[in-house]
Design a protein around this motif. Sequence first.
Motif: not given
Length: 88
Positions: A53-60
């Motif tokens: 997810x885009x959220x996973x990319x941003x968080x990582x």
Amino acid sequence: MSTTTTTMATADSLAAEDDLSDKQRRILGYLRQNADDQMYFKSRLIADDLGLSAKEVGANMRAILEGNFDISVEKWGYSSGTTWKVTA
């Protein structure tokens, strides 16, 4: 850059990679593979290509931003999603 300096930089980059999670290594590999000299990536497009997810990319992405790698990543903008400036 001398050969010794290049070898040390590569060793530092590999050591820093050991501290990354699987998702973070996948994102770093994606950026390395797809960035020429300088490119801009949207989180949602990275996510689509990696099955995240885009959220996973941003968080990582934080670990990559703060790490010592052979690419430079900078949070560039937020317009219909986060854009990352990547310099190889």
